[in-house]
Design a protein around this motif. Sequence first.
Motif, PDB file in Angstrom:
ATOM      1  N   GLN A 124      31.990  48.569  33.716  1.00 60.30           N
ATOM      2  CA  GLN A 124      32.672  48.635  35.001  1.00 60.30           C
ATOM      3  C   GLN A 124      32.090  47.620  35.976  1.00 60.30           C
ATOM      4  OE1 GLN A 124      32.245  52.400  37.001  1.00 60.30           O
ATOM      5  NE2 GLN A 124      33.493  51.784  38.752  1.00 60.30           N
ATOM      6  N   LEU A 125      32.983  46.903  36.662  1.00 54.48           N
ATOM      7  CA  LEU A 125      32.600  46.150  37.857  1.00 54.48           C
ATOM      8  C   LEU A 125      32.589  47.157  38.991  1.00 54.48           C
ATOM      9  CD1 LEU A 125      31.989  43.627  39.500  1.00 54.48           C
ATOM     10  CD2 LEU A 125      34.463  43.213  39.656  1.00 54.48           C
ATOM     11  N   ALA A 126      31.414  47.546  39.432  1.00 54.07           N
ATOM     12  CA  ALA A 126      31.278  48.655  40.367  1.00 54.07           C
ATOM     13  C   ALA A 126      31.229  48.219  41.824  1.00 54.07           C
ATOM     14  CB  ALA A 126      30.025  49.464  40.032  1.00 54.07           C
ATOM     15  N   LEU A 127      30.771  46.996  42.083  1.00 54.33           N
ATOM     16  CA  LEU A 127      30.652  46.532  43.468  1.00 54.33           C
ATOM     17  C   LEU A 127      30.802  45.026  43.506  1.00 54.33           C
ATOM     18  CD1 LEU A 127      28.363  47.782  46.258  1.00 54.33           C
ATOM     19  CD2 LEU A 127      28.314  45.332  45.752  1.00 54.33           C
ATOM     20  N   ALA A 128      31.449  44.534  44.561  1.00 56.81           N
ATOM     21  CA  ALA A 128      31.620  43.093  44.763  1.00 56.81           C
ATOM     22  C   ALA A 128      31.325  42.777  46.222  1.00 56.81           C
ATOM     23  CB  ALA A 128      33.042  42.657  44.400  1.00 56.81           C
ATOM     24  N   GLN A 131      39.316  41.200  56.360  1.00 52.79           N
ATOM     25  CA  GLN A 131      39.369  42.591  56.820  1.00 52.79           C
ATOM     26  C   GLN A 131      40.795  43.132  56.828  1.00 52.79           C
ATOM     27  OE1 GLN A 131      37.056  41.778  60.514  1.00 52.79           O
ATOM     28  NE2 GLN A 131      35.710  43.428  59.814  1.00 52.79           N
ATOM     29  N   ASP A 132      41.759  42.257  57.015  1.00 53.18           N
ATOM     30  CA  ASP A 132      43.162  42.664  57.027  1.00 53.18           C
ATOM     31  C   ASP A 132      43.803  42.617  55.646  1.00 53.18           C
ATOM     32  OD1 ASP A 132      42.967  42.999  59.759  1.00 53.18           O
ATOM     33  OD2 ASP A 132      43.863  41.055  60.235  1.00 53.18           O
ATOM     34  N   GLY A 133      43.086  42.096  54.647  1.00 51.54           N
ATOM     35  CA  GLY A 133      43.625  42.018  53.292  1.00 51.54           C
ATOM     36  C   GLY A 133      44.691  40.960  53.108  1.00 51.54           C
ATOM     37  N   GLN A 134      44.578  39.838  53.814  1.00 53.43           N
ATOM     38  CA  GLN A 134      45.573  38.766  53.709  1.00 53.43           C
ATOM     39  C   GLN A 134      45.187  37.796  52.588  1.00 53.43           C
ATOM     40  OE1 GLN A 134      46.393  36.963  57.541  1.00 53.43           O
ATOM     41  NE2 GLN A 134      46.073  38.909  58.596  1.00 53.43           N
ATOM     42  N   TRP A 135      45.229  38.275  51.370  1.00 48.45           N
ATOM     43  CA  TRP A 135      44.670  37.500  50.259  1.00 48.45           C
ATOM     44  C   TRP A 135      45.594  36.395  49.777  1.00 48.45           C
ATOM     45  CZ3 TRP A 135      39.896  38.074  50.627  1.00 48.45           C
ATOM     46  CH2 TRP A 135      39.347  39.300  51.015  1.00 48.45           C
ATOM     47  N   GLN A 136      46.898  36.595  49.829  1.00 48.80           N
ATOM     48  CA  GLN A 136      47.788  35.506  49.432  1.00 48.80           C
ATOM     49  C   GLN A 136      47.595  34.294  50.323  1.00 48.80           C
ATOM     50  OE1 GLN A 136      51.891  36.473  48.839  1.00 48.80           O
ATOM     51  NE2 GLN A 136      51.473  38.177  47.446  1.00 48.80           N
ATOM     52  N   ALA A 163      46.551  38.737  44.260  1.00 49.27           N
ATOM     53  CA  ALA A 163      47.113  40.079  44.082  1.00 49.27           C
ATOM     54  C   ALA A 163      46.148  41.175  44.531  1.00 49.27           C
ATOM     55  CB  ALA A 163      47.487  40.299  42.614  1.00 49.27           C
ATOM     56  N   TYR A 164      44.945  40.797  44.890  1.00 55.87           N
ATOM     57  CA  TYR A 164      43.957  41.774  45.356  1.00 55.87           C
ATOM     58  C   TYR A 164      44.483  42.479  46.604  1.00 55.87           C
ATOM     59  CZ  TYR A 164      39.430  43.446  47.191  1.00 55.87           C
ATOM     60  OH  TYR A 164      38.399  44.214  47.689  1.00 55.87           O
ATOM     61  N   GLU A 165      44.234  43.775  46.706  1.00 56.42           N
ATOM     62  CA  GLU A 165      44.781  44.548  47.813  1.00 56.42           C
ATOM     63  C   GLU A 165      43.707  45.196  48.681  1.00 56.42           C
ATOM     64  OE1 GLU A 165      47.384  47.287  45.891  1.00 56.42           O
ATOM     65  OE2 GLU A 165      48.989  45.801  45.619  1.00 56.42           O
ATOM     66  N   GLY A 166      42.432  44.940  48.381  1.00 55.92           N
ATOM     67  CA  GLY A 166      41.371  45.559  49.155  1.00 55.92           C
ATOM     68  C   GLY A 166      41.170  44.891  50.506  1.00 55.92           C
ATOM     69  N   LYS A 167      40.404  45.557  51.347  1.00 55.58           N
ATOM     70  CA  LYS A 167      40.061  45.030  52.666  1.00 55.58           C
ATOM     71  C   LYS A 167      38.543  45.011  52.798  1.00 55.58           C
ATOM     72  CE  LYS A 167      44.343  46.526  54.875  1.00 55.58           C
ATOM     73  NZ  LYS A 167      44.958  47.288  56.000  1.00 55.58           N
ATOM     74  N   ALA A 168      38.017  43.879  53.208  1.00 56.92           N
ATOM     75  CA  ALA A 168      36.570  43.694  53.257  1.00 56.92           C
ATOM     76  C   ALA A 168      35.939  44.610  54.296  1.00 56.92           C
ATOM     77  CB  ALA A 168      36.236  42.240  53.564  1.00 56.92           C
ATOM     78  N   ALA A 191      29.345  41.068  53.358  1.00 61.23           N
ATOM     79  CA  ALA A 191      30.576  41.858  53.347  1.00 61.23           C
ATOM     80  C   ALA A 191      30.837  42.380  51.946  1.00 61.23           C
ATOM     81  CB  ALA A 191      31.755  41.024  53.834  1.00 61.23           C
ATOM     82  N   VAL A 192      31.264  43.631  51.863  1.00 61.73           N
ATOM     83  CA  VAL A 192      31.602  44.263  50.587  1.00 61.73           C
ATOM     84  C   VAL A 192      33.110  44.247  50.409  1.00 61.73           C
ATOM     85  CG1 VAL A 192      31.612  46.463  49.334  1.00 61.73           C
ATOM     86  CG2 VAL A 192      29.544  45.697  50.496  1.00 61.73           C
ATOM     87  N   PHE A 193      33.563  43.934  49.186  1.00 60.05           N
ATOM     88  CA  PHE A 193      34.975  43.901  48.844  1.00 60.05           C
ATOM     89  C   PHE A 193      35.250  45.052  47.873  1.00 60.05           C
ATOM     90  CE2 PHE A 193      33.876  39.850  50.400  1.00 60.05           C
ATOM     91  CZ  PHE A 193      35.012  39.154  50.760  1.00 60.05           C
ATOM     92  N   PRO A 194      35.985  46.077  48.279  1.00 59.78           N
ATOM     93  CA  PRO A 194      36.229  47.221  47.397  1.00 59.78           C
ATOM     94  C   PRO A 194      36.849  46.774  46.076  1.00 59.78           C
ATOM     95  CG  PRO A 194      36.982  47.690  49.620  1.00 59.78           C
ATOM     96  CD  PRO A 194      36.631  46.235  49.593  1.00 59.78           C
TER      97      PRO A 194
END
Length: 307
Positions: free
Chosen positions: A3-7, A218-223, A256-261, A278-281
Motif C-alpha cells: 500500500q502507498l499509505a502517505l504522499a 488545496q482546491d484539488g485543481q489537478w487538471q 485524474a487525482y481528486e484529493g485536496k492537499a 503538505a500532505v496529499f491524501p
Amino acid sequence: MGQLALAAKITHVPSMYLSELPGTRQGTREAAIEGHREISRRCRALGVDTLVVFDTHWLVNAGYHLNCAEHWQGNYTSNELPHFISNMAYGFSGNPELGRLLARECNAQGVETLAHDATTLQPEYGTLVPMRYMNEDEHFKVVSVSALCTSHYLNDSARLGWAMREAVEKHYDGKVAFLASGSLSHRFAQNGMAPDMAFKIWSPFLERLDHEVVQMWQDGQWQDFCAMLPEYAVKGHGEGMMHDTAMLLGALGWSAYEGKAEVLTPYFGASGTGQINAVFPVSAQDGHAVPAPDASRATSFKAFPRL
C-alpha cells in the motif's frame, strides 16, 4: 499486496539544521521541523515501513536511479552550502528488496530505471535533512530516488511515479510513503543578498505564483495544475525542474487525482525560495490519466525554453 499509505511534498532547507544550533538562526525553522515530525507520526500510525524520497538534490544526466543500499552512515557537509550544513551525522537503513521491485516495474512500463543496492553512493541532503527529523530513531527504511533530472521529460517522471505505486501495490508486502523533497519556486537570493533574504521570496511574482499553486492544490485543481506544470517548472524556477512533483502526482493519478492537499507547514521563504510541507491524501486510482510515452514531447520540460 502492498500500500502507498502517505504522499507528501516536503521541504529540505538546510536552515532547518542551522535552526538546531546555537546562533542567530536557532529555533527559526521549528515550524518546518515540526511538519516533518508530524509526517513521521502519521507514517508510524499508518504502519509505514519505508520512506521513498524523490530527491531534487540527486542530479542525474541519464536514466532514473534508486539508491537502495543496505545501510548508510556518516557525517555530511554540503558542497553547495557548507556554512549551513557541516558535519551533520546521519544513519539509517535502506530497502534493497523494495528498490529492486520499484526499478523492475518502472522498466516494465518503459521508464529506464536502475536500482543501486551494492553501492558506496551516499544520499544527498534532499534525503538526509528530512530523515534527520522523520527518522531520527531509524524506525523506517529508506529508498532515495534521483529527482534532479537534467535530460528527462516530466511525463516520464509522472509515469515513473505511477509505476512505483503499482510496484508497491502489486508486488510489495508492506506500506510505503512517497515524499517529494523539493521547493516550489527555487530562485536563490543573489550572492551577497542571502542574509537579507533569509526569510523572504526572491520576487513578488514568484511569491504570488507559489501561493496560487498552493491554493490550486488545496482546491484539488489537478487538471489545470498538471497542464501548467512544465511551464511553472521553468518560469517559476521550480527546484529540480519539478520532477519530484511530477513523480508524486504520477503516483496519485496525475490529472485524474481528486484529493485536496493538507498544508502542515504554511508556505514560507528561505534564502529567496518558496517552501512548504503538505500532505496529499492517497485514494484509489486507475492511472488512466498518467501521461503516455508518445505524449511526452507535447508537455515535456524541453518544450519550454529556460528563461
